[in-house]
Design an enzyme around this catalytic site. Structure first.
Site, PDB file in Angstrom:
ATOM      1  N   HIS A 136      -3.235   0.687   0.177  1.00 23.34           N
ATOM      2  CA  HIS A 136      -1.845   0.415   0.540  1.00 23.34           C
ATOM      3  C   HIS A 136      -0.937   1.004  -0.533  1.00 23.34           C
ATOM      4  CE1 HIS A 136      -3.429  -3.218   3.019  1.00 23.34           C
ATOM      5  NE2 HIS A 136      -3.515  -2.084   3.683  1.00 23.34           N
ATOM      6  N   GLU A 195       1.054  -0.775  -3.505  1.00 23.27           N
ATOM      7  CA  GLU A 195       0.318  -1.649  -4.420  1.00 23.27           C
ATOM      8  C   GLU A 195      -0.138  -0.852  -5.633  1.00 23.27           C
ATOM      9  OE1 GLU A 195      -2.739  -3.441  -2.022  1.00 23.27           O
ATOM     10  OE2 GLU A 195      -1.293  -4.224  -0.573  1.00 23.27           O
ATOM     11  N   HIS A 200      -6.689  -4.909  -4.102  1.00 16.23           N
ATOM     12  CA  HIS A 200      -5.326  -4.923  -3.558  1.00 16.23           C
ATOM     13  C   HIS A 200      -4.416  -5.729  -4.485  1.00 16.23           C
ATOM     14  CE1 HIS A 200      -5.911  -3.234   0.532  1.00 16.23           C
ATOM     15  NE2 HIS A 200      -7.156  -3.675   0.382  1.00 16.23           N
ATOM     16  N   GLU A 213      -7.387  -9.620  -4.709  1.00 18.39           N
ATOM     17  CA  GLU A 213      -5.937  -9.496  -4.739  1.00 18.39           C
ATOM     18  C   GLU A 213      -5.487  -9.745  -6.179  1.00 18.39           C
ATOM     19  OE1 GLU A 213      -3.915  -8.633  -2.378  1.00 18.39           O
ATOM     20  OE2 GLU A 213      -4.954  -8.960  -0.468  1.00 18.39           O
TER      21      GLU A 213
END
Length: 657
Positions: A170, A173, A290, A363
């Site tokens: 992504h 990020e 992420h 994350e």
């Protein structure tokens, strides 16, 4: 979906408007989402109003959202939201801190590097004493940028077990690729110096792909800091969400920030990386890096149900979170991915099934204060936490032990992702789908049945002379019901009105078809009944085929059918002037073919979306009814035309009467 088969121009105008909805000021706002109705409202806004959902915060039931002026008004009207913060103020604070950092630091990890600098860094990596390091080209992006993976292994023990780490899917990020570059640097410098790193590399080969989405990453640096997707051209812009979130299927509208492309592995970034991972032997874990949220997420992500290896995966995830907490005192939480929000097609679940190994999503920082705008002074602290997570992962895998044909983990047979094994019993037995999806399908087909009855009633009333000839009123009713249903949130408050719109849409379709049915019935009543039976058989057969076939097998048809639909519409417009009977017949047969296969495609899309948590029984019923009605009308015209051709002209004695 063809909810707009007779109004494509209007629909795409609205879609382009939604796609360009980031206008004016943008705000970060935290809103409370505590009921199913509110959850469905947010999902609808994400899918159809390009709402950018950033994630959750420390507070249960609180979402952080990036919204423009119009979106903010909608959120404040439907949800309880905190005062918004203009994104410019956050950007200004970060820019100010970054300028100060440039004055006193010049190290590689003091700033977020661009693609060119990252590639130069990777190209300069060399093997060291006792360590073999090599760079492999995974593939190329849409804009012809290289996707590189760094392979690190011990020269002393030549381990065979492999850990895969992917980062930067992504675009916005930035901390993910930066932390993965730090991971590469620390593994190389720590081998032979740090006992835990040395043990890790003596037991595992580590593959790190620091930047899977180079095109989107560069675009987020040069043009749109909040860009998430890749840069696939479509003639109108770019729209496909990138990588392993689309490995196992498609999703929602192309305008959505969660759009995953027309089919599984449709993007070159995805296809080449998936092919590379499949080529690796003895993969024991795959980690998808992420931000943000400080979460250690484990299988499953596609459902809230635990996977068969829940006990082992929970033990590993909990230990990783505890160890990462110790590095800087930052709190990481271990949980099932599906408990955050069910998401079909994510990398962690794909790893579990494609490589028969543990799949996790890390994350990284932070927990929502900066979100995707994490300042560069957090690169090294976050990188250290990632390094600890990977080391702890290796230690946990060693503690479990890797003996046995399939390693330490049980393997779920062909369920979930391949919910159908191709046997007739699974085509008629939907128990392998989640209970939520089974209930959703019952509601969808119940709505479809009632809508069809409303259409039949309208046709009957017209033929009995109870309602007048369809004209502007019927057309206005059709579009009012269609667009009113499409652009209203799927909430309990709107349920009655949306069902009314659905049935009104069916009634209007039946009313508009009334003159055609009357004309055919006057000549050959049995043709009407034959058409009804044939339509039910075609619709039912393609529906059963969708359930009979492995899940997502026909998802690739979306793009093909959409192109065929455009050709058919252009041909219809051209024939207004050409007035060719052969052209008209070709358009009818092509339309019958297209809508028959749309039944197959739409059914699998509805199942896929439901498994991913997007359930709208009204909109999904409209989709299937549109297919059913289109098949019926074309079949009726073709059968009546063929009957007239077979019967030929009236005989002489008939003409004398």
């Amino acid at each position: 979906m063809r909810l707009w088969s007779s109004s494509a121009v209007v629909f795409w105008t609205l879609a382009d408007t939604a796609y360009s909805s980031f206008i004016g000021e943008r705000y970060l706002v935290e809103c409370q989402v505590q009921t199913d109705e509110q959850t469905e409202f947010v999902k609808h806004q994400v899918d159809w109003n390009a709402l950018d959902l950033w994630g959750s915060t420390d507070h249960v039931g609180t979402l952080k959202i990036l919204a423009n002026d119009n979106q903010l008004r909608l959120l404040q009207a439907a949800l309880t939201c905190n005062p918004p913060t203009n994104i410019r103020s956050i950007e200004a604070e970060i820019e100010k801190n970054s300028e100060k950092r440039h004055l006193f630091n010049s190290g590689f990890f003091d700033i977020y590097q661009n693609y060119t600098s990252i590639q130069a860094r990777l190209a300069g990596i060399k093997s060291t004493t006792g360590l073999i390091v090599q760079q492999d080209l995974v593939g190329k992006s849409h804009e012809d940028r290289s996707i590189t993976v760094v392979h690190i292994k011990s020269a002393r023990t030549m381990p065979q077990k492999k850990i895969w780490v992917s980062c930067g899917q992504h675009a916005r990020e930035w901390i993910a690729p930066a932390s993965c570059l730090y991971l590469i640097d620390r593994l190389m410098s720590g081998y032979g110096e740090n006992n835990r790193i040395t043990t890790l590399l003596d037991n595992f080969e580590v593959y790190v792909a620091p930047l899977i989405n180079p095109d989107g990453y560069e675009f987020s640096r040069s043009s749109d800091r909040y860009w998430r997707k890749n840069r696939r051209p479509n003639g109108k812009g770019v729209y496909n969400d990138i990588f392993l979130n689309q490995l196992l299927g498609t999703s929602t509208s192309p305008t959505s920030h969660l759009y995953r492309g027309p089919s599984a592995e449709s993007e070159p970034e995805v296809a080449s990386t998936a092919k590379f991972v499949r080529s690796l032997q003895n993969v024991v874990a795959g980690i998808d890096v992420h931000s943000y949220g400080q979460l250690i997420l484990r299988n499953y992500g596609w459902t809230t149900q635990p996977c068969p290896d829940e006990a082992a995966f929970k033990t590993i995830g909990d230990r990783i979170a505890r160890q990462m907490n110790k590095i800087n005192g930052e709190k990481y939480i271990s949980q099932r991915s599906g408990d955050l929000y069910p998401a079909s097609g994510a990398m962690d679940d794909w790893i579990y099934y494609a490589t028969k190994s543990l799949g996790m999503t890390f994350e990284l920082r932070d927990r929502g204060y900066y979100g995707f705008l994490l300042p560069p002074n957090f690169i090294v602290p976050t990188g250290k936490e990632l390094v600890e997570g990977i080391i702890t992962l290796g230690e946990s895998l060693n503690n479990i032990g890797m003996e046995g044909e399939d390693g330490p983990f049980r393997r779920r047979p062909k369920e979930s992702y391949d919910y159908n094994d191709g046997s007739f019993s699974t085509a008629t037995n939907l128990t392998q789908l989640s209970r939520e999806t089974q209930r959703h399908l019952q509601r969808v087909y119940g709505n479809l049945t009632v809508t069809t009855l409303f259409a039949a009633a309208a046709t009957y009333l017209f033929n009995q002379g109870i309602i007048p000839e369809p004209g502007i009123i019927a057309i206005a009713l059709l579009f009012a019901c269609l667009f009113g249903t499409m652009f209203s949130a799927n909430t309990a408050r709107n349920s009655l009105a949306r069902h009314g719109g659905l049935y009104g849409f069916g009634f209007a379709q039946g009313w508009l078809a009334g003159p055609l049915v009357r004309h055919v019935a006057m000549v050959s009543p049995e043709t009407v009944m034959m058409t009804v039976i044939a339509t039910v058989l075609i619709f039912g057969s393609f529906t059963m085929s969708a359930f009979y076939s492995p899940r997502r097998q026909y998802m690739y048809l979306g793009g093909i059918l959409g192109s065929a639909m455009s050709i058919m519409m252009l041909a219809g417009l051209a024939n207004i002037f050409l007035r060719s009977s052969m052209f008209a017949s070709a358009e009818l047969y092509l339309g019958l073919f297209i809508f028959s296969f749309y039944v197959l495609y739409d059914t699998q899309v509805i199942v896929e979306r439901s498994e991913g948590g997007s359930r709208d029984p009204v909109l999904h019923a409209i989709t299937l009814f549109t297919d059913f009605a289109a098949i019926f009308v074309r079949l009726l015209i073709l059968l009546s035309k063929n009957r007239n051709d077979t019967d030929g002209p009236p005989r002489k004695r008939d003409r004398k009467k």
